[in-house]
Design a protein around this motif. Structure first.
Motif, PDB file in Angstrom:
ATOM      1  N   ARG A  85       9.280  -0.419   2.495  1.00 44.16           N
ATOM      2  CA  ARG A  85       9.573  -2.033   2.873  1.00 44.16           C
ATOM      3  C   ARG A  85       8.490  -2.378   3.987  1.00 44.16           C
ATOM      4  O   ARG A  85       8.361  -1.534   4.969  1.00 44.16           O
ATOM      5  N   LEU A  86       8.173  -3.337   3.841  1.00 45.66           N
ATOM      6  CA  LEU A  86       7.140  -4.022   4.987  1.00 45.66           C
ATOM      7  C   LEU A  86       7.936  -3.696   6.213  1.00 45.66           C
ATOM      8  O   LEU A  86       9.282  -3.956   6.248  1.00 45.66           O
ATOM      9  N   SER A  87       7.470  -3.396   7.409  1.00 41.48           N
ATOM     10  CA  SER A  87       8.123  -3.380   8.410  1.00 41.48           C
ATOM     11  C   SER A  87       8.427  -4.635   9.214  1.00 41.48           C
ATOM     12  O   SER A  87       7.873  -5.634   8.730  1.00 41.48           O
ATOM     13  N   TYR A  88       9.364  -4.384  10.247  1.00 44.08           N
ATOM     14  CA  TYR A  88       9.724  -5.687  10.902  1.00 44.08           C
ATOM     15  C   TYR A  88       8.587  -6.084  12.016  1.00 44.08           C
ATOM     16  O   TYR A  88       8.897  -6.628  13.156  1.00 44.08           O
ATOM     17  N   GLY A  89       7.304  -5.972  11.686  1.00 43.67           N
ATOM     18  CA  GLY A  89       6.089  -6.594  12.491  1.00 43.67           C
ATOM     19  C   GLY A  89       6.180  -7.983  12.162  1.00 43.67           C
ATOM     20  O   GLY A  89       5.729  -8.830  12.943  1.00 43.67           O
ATOM     21  N   LEU A  90       6.959  -8.599  10.879  1.00 39.78           N
ATOM     22  CA  LEU A  90       6.965  -9.915  10.589  1.00 39.78           C
ATOM     23  C   LEU A  90       7.823 -10.355  11.762  1.00 39.78           C
ATOM     24  O   LEU A  90       8.951  -9.963  12.010  1.00 39.78           O
ATOM     25  N   PRO A  91       7.815 -11.547  12.054  1.00 40.93           N
ATOM     26  CA  PRO A  91       8.780 -12.306  12.951  1.00 40.93           C
ATOM     27  C   PRO A  91      10.020 -12.391  12.571  1.00 40.93           C
ATOM     28  O   PRO A  91      10.002 -12.937  11.534  1.00 40.93           O
ATOM     29  N   VAL A  92      11.117 -12.062  12.940  1.00 42.51           N
ATOM     30  CA  VAL A  92      12.360 -12.197  12.325  1.00 42.51           C
ATOM     31  C   VAL A  92      12.671 -13.573  12.362  1.00 42.51           C
ATOM     32  O   VAL A  92      12.507 -14.415  13.414  1.00 42.51           O
ATOM     33  N   GLY A  93      13.279 -13.866  10.996  1.00 44.99           N
ATOM     34  CA  GLY A  93      13.795 -15.217  10.800  1.00 44.99           C
ATOM     35  C   GLY A  93      12.638 -16.267  10.396  1.00 44.99           C
ATOM     36  O   GLY A  93      12.706 -17.250   9.977  1.00 44.99           O
ATOM     37  N   VAL A 109      -3.013 -11.244  10.186  1.00 42.36           N
ATOM     38  CA  VAL A 109      -2.878 -10.047  11.195  1.00 42.36           C
ATOM     39  C   VAL A 109      -1.567  -9.612  11.103  1.00 42.36           C
ATOM     40  O   VAL A 109      -1.283  -8.459  10.822  1.00 42.36           O
ATOM     41  N   THR A 110      -0.722 -10.325  11.100  1.00 42.65           N
ATOM     42  CA  THR A 110       0.678  -9.806  11.238  1.00 42.65           C
ATOM     43  C   THR A 110       1.099  -9.161   9.748  1.00 42.65           C
ATOM     44  O   THR A 110       1.764  -8.255   9.736  1.00 42.65           O
ATOM     45  N   LEU A 111       0.680  -9.906   8.809  1.00 44.65           N
ATOM     46  CA  LEU A 111       0.655  -9.281   7.398  1.00 44.65           C
ATOM     47  C   LEU A 111       0.232  -7.921   7.371  1.00 44.65           C
ATOM     48  O   LEU A 111       0.593  -6.880   6.878  1.00 44.65           O
ATOM     49  N   HIS A 112      -0.900  -7.746   7.853  1.00 42.53           N
ATOM     50  CA  HIS A 112      -1.706  -6.312   7.834  1.00 42.53           C
ATOM     51  C   HIS A 112      -0.852  -5.481   8.770  1.00 42.53           C
ATOM     52  O   HIS A 112      -0.791  -4.401   8.114  1.00 42.53           O
ATOM     53  N   ILE A 113      -0.535  -5.785   9.979  1.00 42.84           N
ATOM     54  CA  ILE A 113       0.338  -4.778  10.657  1.00 42.84           C
ATOM     55  C   ILE A 113       1.594  -4.336   9.970  1.00 42.84           C
ATOM     56  O   ILE A 113       2.089  -3.379   9.926  1.00 42.84           O
ATOM     57  N   ALA A 114       2.147  -5.641   9.344  1.00 39.92           N
ATOM     58  CA  ALA A 114       3.518  -4.973   8.649  1.00 39.92           C
ATOM     59  C   ALA A 114       3.242  -4.052   7.417  1.00 39.92           C
ATOM     60  O   ALA A 114       3.984  -3.449   6.992  1.00 39.92           O
ATOM     61  N   LEU A 115       2.146  -4.201   6.678  1.00 45.01           N
ATOM     62  CA  LEU A 115       1.711  -3.531   5.511  1.00 45.01           C
ATOM     63  C   LEU A 115       1.616  -1.967   6.051  1.00 45.01           C
ATOM     64  O   LEU A 115       1.926  -1.049   5.377  1.00 45.01           O
ATOM     65  N   GLU A 116       0.739  -1.854   7.196  1.00 40.53           N
ATOM     66  CA  GLU A 116       0.241  -0.784   7.670  1.00 40.53           C
ATOM     67  C   GLU A 116       1.634  -0.029   8.095  1.00 40.53           C
ATOM     68  O   GLU A 116       1.369   1.213   8.056  1.00 40.53           O
ATOM     69  N   SER A 117       2.550  -0.638   8.653  1.00 41.20           N
ATOM     70  CA  SER A 117       3.560   0.245   9.318  1.00 41.20           C
ATOM     71  C   SER A 117       4.961   0.276   8.509  1.00 41.20           C
ATOM     72  O   SER A 117       5.898   0.373   8.926  1.00 41.20           O
ATOM     73  N   ARG A 118       4.701  -0.026   7.174  1.00 48.01           N
ATOM     74  CA  ARG A 118       5.803  -0.011   6.257  1.00 48.01           C
ATOM     75  C   ARG A 118       6.646   1.218   6.285  1.00 48.01           C
ATOM     76  O   ARG A 118       5.872   2.328   6.457  1.00 48.01           O
ATOM     77  N   ARG A 119       7.870   1.200   6.221  1.00 46.65           N
ATOM     78  CA  ARG A 119       8.755   2.468   6.221  1.00 46.65           C
ATOM     79  C   ARG A 119       9.556   2.649   4.951  1.00 46.65           C
ATOM     80  O   ARG A 119       9.540   1.928   4.037  1.00 46.65           O
ATOM     81  N   GLU A 120       9.811   4.024   4.538  1.00 43.08           N
ATOM     82  CA  GLU A 120      10.272   4.375   3.462  1.00 43.08           C
ATOM     83  C   GLU A 120      11.735   4.056   3.516  1.00 43.08           C
ATOM     84  O   GLU A 120      12.297   4.469   4.738  1.00 43.08           O
ATOM     85  N   MET A 121      12.301   3.435   2.484  1.00 44.35           N
ATOM     86  CA  MET A 121      13.871   3.374   2.767  1.00 44.35           C
ATOM     87  C   MET A 121      14.520   4.699   2.259  1.00 44.35           C
ATOM     88  O   MET A 121      14.282   5.453   1.459  1.00 44.35           O
ATOM     89  N   GLU A 122      15.690   4.949   3.214  1.00 42.80           N
ATOM     90  CA  GLU A 122      16.428   6.227   2.956  1.00 42.80           C
ATOM     91  C   GLU A 122      17.836   6.283   2.874  1.00 42.80           C
ATOM     92  O   GLU A 122      18.289   7.435   2.908  1.00 42.80           O
ATOM     93  N   VAL A 123      18.434   5.327   2.413  1.00 41.85           N
ATOM     94  CA  VAL A 123      19.619   5.269   2.105  1.00 41.85           C
ATOM     95  C   VAL A 123      20.173   6.106   1.102  1.00 41.85           C
ATOM     96  O   VAL A 123      21.063   7.133   1.462  1.00 41.85           O
ATOM     97  N   ASP A 124      19.292   6.235  -0.122  1.00 40.38           N
ATOM     98  CA  ASP A 124      19.673   7.084  -1.083  1.00 40.38           C
ATOM     99  C   ASP A 124      19.746   8.426  -0.760  1.00 40.38           C
ATOM    100  O   ASP A 124      20.670   9.202  -1.100  1.00 40.38           O
ATOM    101  N   LYS A 125      18.629   8.938   0.136  1.00 43.35           N
ATOM    102  CA  LYS A 125      18.496  10.324   0.449  1.00 43.35           C
ATOM    103  C   LYS A 125      19.891  10.729   1.321  1.00 43.35           C
ATOM    104  O   LYS A 125      20.358  11.770   1.105  1.00 43.35           O
ATOM    105  N   GLU A 126      20.056   9.803   2.324  1.00 42.70           N
ATOM    106  CA  GLU A 126      21.461  10.227   2.976  1.00 42.70           C
ATOM    107  C   GLU A 126      22.586  10.327   2.214  1.00 42.70           C
ATOM    108  O   GLU A 126      23.489  11.253   2.515  1.00 42.70           O
ATOM    109  N   GLU A 127      22.784   9.489   1.287  1.00 38.76           N
ATOM    110  CA  GLU A 127      23.861   9.330   0.514  1.00 38.76           C
ATOM    111  C   GLU A 127      24.008  10.793  -0.254  1.00 38.76           C
ATOM    112  O   GLU A 127      25.122  11.369  -0.766  1.00 38.76           O
ATOM    113  N   GLY A 128      22.726  11.268  -0.689  1.00 39.63           N
ATOM    114  CA  GLY A 128      22.437  12.405  -1.452  1.00 39.63           C
ATOM    115  C   GLY A 128      23.174  13.830  -0.814  1.00 39.63           C
ATOM    116  O   GLY A 128      23.178  14.874  -1.389  1.00 39.63           O
ATOM    117  N   ARG A 129      23.029  13.718   0.516  1.00 46.20           N
ATOM    118  CA  ARG A 129      23.204  15.045   1.235  1.00 46.20           C
ATOM    119  C   ARG A 129      24.571  15.555   0.976  1.00 46.20           C
ATOM    120  O   ARG A 129      25.579  14.924   0.981  1.00 46.20           O
TER     121      ARG A 129
END
Lengths: 206, 206
Positions: free
Chosen positions: A169-177, A186-206
């Motif tokens: 998911r795009l990182s919260y480099g985007l201004p919240v709200g 530039v903001t879109l670029h930063i947000a794309l570069e610092s995107r993070r993997e969503m980990e909810v499912d992995k935690e549930e699977g442990r």
């Protein structure tokens, strides 16, 4: 003196645009009256032709002039990455930032229980099909940094549960709200570069 | 993905409106794409017909649908008072305030040496002719409360020098630095009620 009917009618029609009130509409009409005639004619013609000339891509739902949009008909785009956006407008904002080389998927709706909106299920089904057919490695969620965007991200994640695809998911480099349609490159670029993997499912699977 | 040409073209055309930048124009185009088709068609048609249907009054220069505007063809209007305005837009603002029962005269220009603009001399000549023919008792200058408005008022006053007509001007109830087109009805009402007679010529004559 009452204004000519056609004048009042046009003020009313222009007033439908978001953020355009009666005075702004009146200024626009007077501006058209005092402007170069060829511009006004071209404007009228272009608005009239818009719906005829612009359609939705059969694959991803982005704006297109034929059955496929520019991205989907471009063989050089990386089909292992699909960027999921809510609207055609968000797709244009992402594309104009020039930082993404993959393809898109326009959901055409968002999850918002308060406004009784939900993500169209046929769009989610089509996304699943595209991932299976293309062997997509990563789905990047470019959803608005708001509560509705969070819920929409969750809905997409649920729909893709069990598929062998990484969801980021795009990182919260985007201004919240804020809104993707208004973000600068530039903001879109930063947000794309610092995107993070969503980990909810992995935690549930442990 | 490049945007469809017709899409880019319309964004460019909309960008001609004052205050409308590329992002606003893009929002407007997407709004049109997602809106009711009948509204978009009506908008295109109305803009296209505007110039055909709206003309200038042969007498006063205000917007009209025939040879005469609504005010000039209304026999109940008081022809002893002529309200002089700079533009058709100012005329509409005055008229919509509903406090003036006389007729108008649209100068179609203002005096602004810095921007190399001047009041069209044919418009001043036409005003002199109207005053002579109608036996006008009062000319009310409804000019913008700015330096250009002051200079325009002086030019009109000079043009009418020697004529047996009282020249008044809207009072500075108008917010200084503002514009008649944006004033609210109450302010316009106060400004009309407290108009003052211009006395430069009388002092010179002493």
């Amino acid at each position: 003196m009452s204004l000519p009917d056609s004048f009042e009618e046009l003020i009313g029609l222009l007033g439908h645009f978001p953020g355009v009130g009666e005075k702004t509409a009146r200024r626009m009409v007077f501006f058209m009256l005092s402007s170069d005639r060829s511009w006004v004619d071209a404007l009228a013609h272009s608005i009239g032709e818009l719906r005829e000339r612009v359609a939705s891509c059969e694959v991803c739902g982005a704006i297109a002039t034929g059955p496929l949009c520019g991205t989907c008909s471009d063989r050089t785009r990386d089909r292992t990455q699909i960027c999921v956006v809510e609207t055609q407008e968000d797709c244009v904002a992402m594309e104009q930032s020039g930082v993404f080389g993959g393809v898109y998927h326009v959901l055409g709706g968002r999850c918002s229980p308060l406004e009784d909106e939900e993500v169209p299920s046929e769009s989610l089904e089509r996304l699943r099909m595209r991932i299976r057919e293309n062997g997509t490695a990563e789905v990047i969620l470019a959803l608005n940094p708001r509560i509705e965007g969070d819920m929409t991200a969750y809905v997409v994640q649920e729909a893709l549960a069990g598929m062998a695809v990484k969801i980021t998911r795009l990182s919260y480099g985007l201004p919240v709200g804020g809104s993707i349609g208004y973000a600068d490159r530039v903001t879109l670029h930063i947000a794309l570069e610092s995107r993070r993997e969503m980990e909810v499912d992995k935690e549930e699977g442990r």
